[in-house]
Scaffold this active site. Structure first.
Site, PDB file in Angstrom:
ATOM      1  CD  GLU A   1      -1.465  -2.527   1.707  1.00  0.00           C
ATOM      2  OE1 GLU A   1      -1.817  -2.679   3.043  1.00  0.00           O
ATOM      3  OE2 GLU A   1      -0.328  -2.727   1.556  1.00  0.00           O
TER       4      GLU A   1
ATOM      5  CD1 TRP B   1      11.489 -41.398 -16.398  1.00  0.00           C
ATOM      6  CD2 TRP B   1      10.808 -41.031 -14.746  1.00  0.00           C
ATOM      7  NE1 TRP B   1      12.383 -40.449 -16.285  1.00  0.00           N
ATOM      8  CE2 TRP B   1      12.368 -40.048 -14.719  1.00  0.00           C
ATOM      9  CE3 TRP B   1      10.422 -39.886 -13.593  1.00  0.00           C
ATOM     10  CZ2 TRP B   1      13.106 -39.435 -14.024  1.00  0.00           C
ATOM     11  CZ3 TRP B   1      11.278 -39.668 -12.333  1.00  0.00           C
ATOM     12  CH2 TRP B   1      12.709 -39.236 -13.420  1.00  0.00           C
TER      13      TRP B   1
END
Length: 358
Positions: A55, A173
């Site tokens: 801010e 894999w």
């Protein structure tokens, strides 16, 4: 007063700005200042500890008085305390901002309460706009604030019948390239990546986050949990970040030490014993299960003992999303019972020296 379209667009932009800030001790926060007519007149984000909050960063880009009557749109409730910087709620009040829209409440006992302070000064305040998206960005920081430990994600890859490896122990894999790429992207988003000594000794993982053949700029800190020694030539010792070794099976002690080092997110990579221990201890905030359309059979299960002896004790999950990744499917879920709920926590299984923490 409901959030209008200009404020919604501004929040989307503020969320984009938040991701530009570094992960660390402080949350990633973005802010946008809108003119009374709904035009963006300033933007800001938090660049790290000791720098202006989002801010204040946005307000600093405006001439004195230019924010009078403006609307501040912020991804986190403006803070209400003085640390290295002053309270953002006060900065907005002094700048003459007439309205503040923010996504998430600040959970801090000291830093929270900015919304009430703004309201007491006559500022219109709306909260909750795009809260889910804001939570996704700083979920690690929020968990650390709420529970005093890092946010823990447990990941595994499995066959359709729930196996993590074939009977001979081979696992590379199970999943395809799309799923593996997703894992590496998520590794790069974590502060630390944890593995048990059993998996380290059997697979010799590097625990890096790779983008194809290259490394992502951001790498998680590798963490090894278990009592067996790591070889001097292990791939993990060549990681860009210095590994942390924990000769213990006390996961709460590990997380407490990581928290003290500023680690907010931990990615538990393996293996089944370590993943199961985190789940059994009630220390898991998110589960990532990559499911491949293959069948392996055998006894190499993706999970081992998680402290469930009867169906009534099942650890139920709420699925956030099912994500197709090539031929595979990713289930993203979180425990249905909050991790801090004592009823959801049981003692973790004992990890023997023979098993390691794999």
């Amino acid at each position: 007063m409901a959030v209008n379209e200009a404020e919604r667009r501004a929040m989307t932009r503020a969320l984009e700005l938040a991701t530009l800030g570094p992960r660390g001790v402080n949350p990633q926060v973005g802010a946008v200042i809108l003119s009374p007519g709904g035009e963006i007149i300033a933007e800001g984000w938090h660049r790290g500890a000791g720098t202006p909050h989002a801010e204040v960063d946005a307000l600093s880009k405006l001439a004195p008085g230019a924010a009078r009557g403006a609307t501040a749109v912020v991804t986190l409730e403006p803070c209400n305390h003085t640390g290295r910087t002053g309270p953002c709620a006060v900065a907005l009040i002094e700048a003459g901002v007439s309205r503040v829209v923010y996504a998430l409440d600040d959970p801090g006992e000291v830093s929270g309460g900015g919304g009430d302070r703004l309201r007491s000064a006559g500022v219109s305040v709306e909260s909750g706009e795009q809260a889910d998206a804001a939570h996704e960005i700083i979920d690690g920081w929020l968990t650390a604030q709420r529970l005093g430990r890092p946010h823990v994600t447990v990941k595994w890859a499995q066959s359709l019948d729930g196996r993590a490896a074939a009977s001979d122990g081979t696992s590379q894999w199970i999943t395809g390239p799309e799923a593996r790429a997703d894992v590496h992207r998520r590794r790069a988003e974590a502060d630390a990546i944890a593995v048990g000594t059993g998996t380290l000794l059997s697979d010799d993982p590097s625990l890096t986050a790779r983008d194809g053949d290259a490394l992502f700029d951001r790498q998680p800190i590798p963490v090894v949990i278990g009592s067996r020694a790591t070889p001097d030539d292990a791939a993990i010792r060549r990681h860009p970040r210095a590994p942390l070794f924990y000769d213990t099976h006390d996961l709460r002690t590990v997380l407490a030490d990581l928290h003290s080092r500023g680690v907010h997110t931990v990615f538990v990579e393996g293996g089944p014993t370590l993943a199961s221990a985190f789940i059994a201890a009630g220390l898991v905030d998110r589960v990532l299960s990559y499911i491949a359309p293959v069948l392996l059979g055998g006894d190499r299960l993706a999970l081992t003992d998680i402290g469930v002896a009867t169906i009534d004790a099942a650890r139920r999950l709420t699925v956030e999303a099912w994500v197709p990744l090539g031929a595979d499917l990713l289930a993203i879920a979180h425990p249905t019972l909050a991790a801090e709920d004592p009823e959801s926590i049981t003692a973790p299984p004992v990890l023997t020296t023979e098993e390691g923490a794999a």
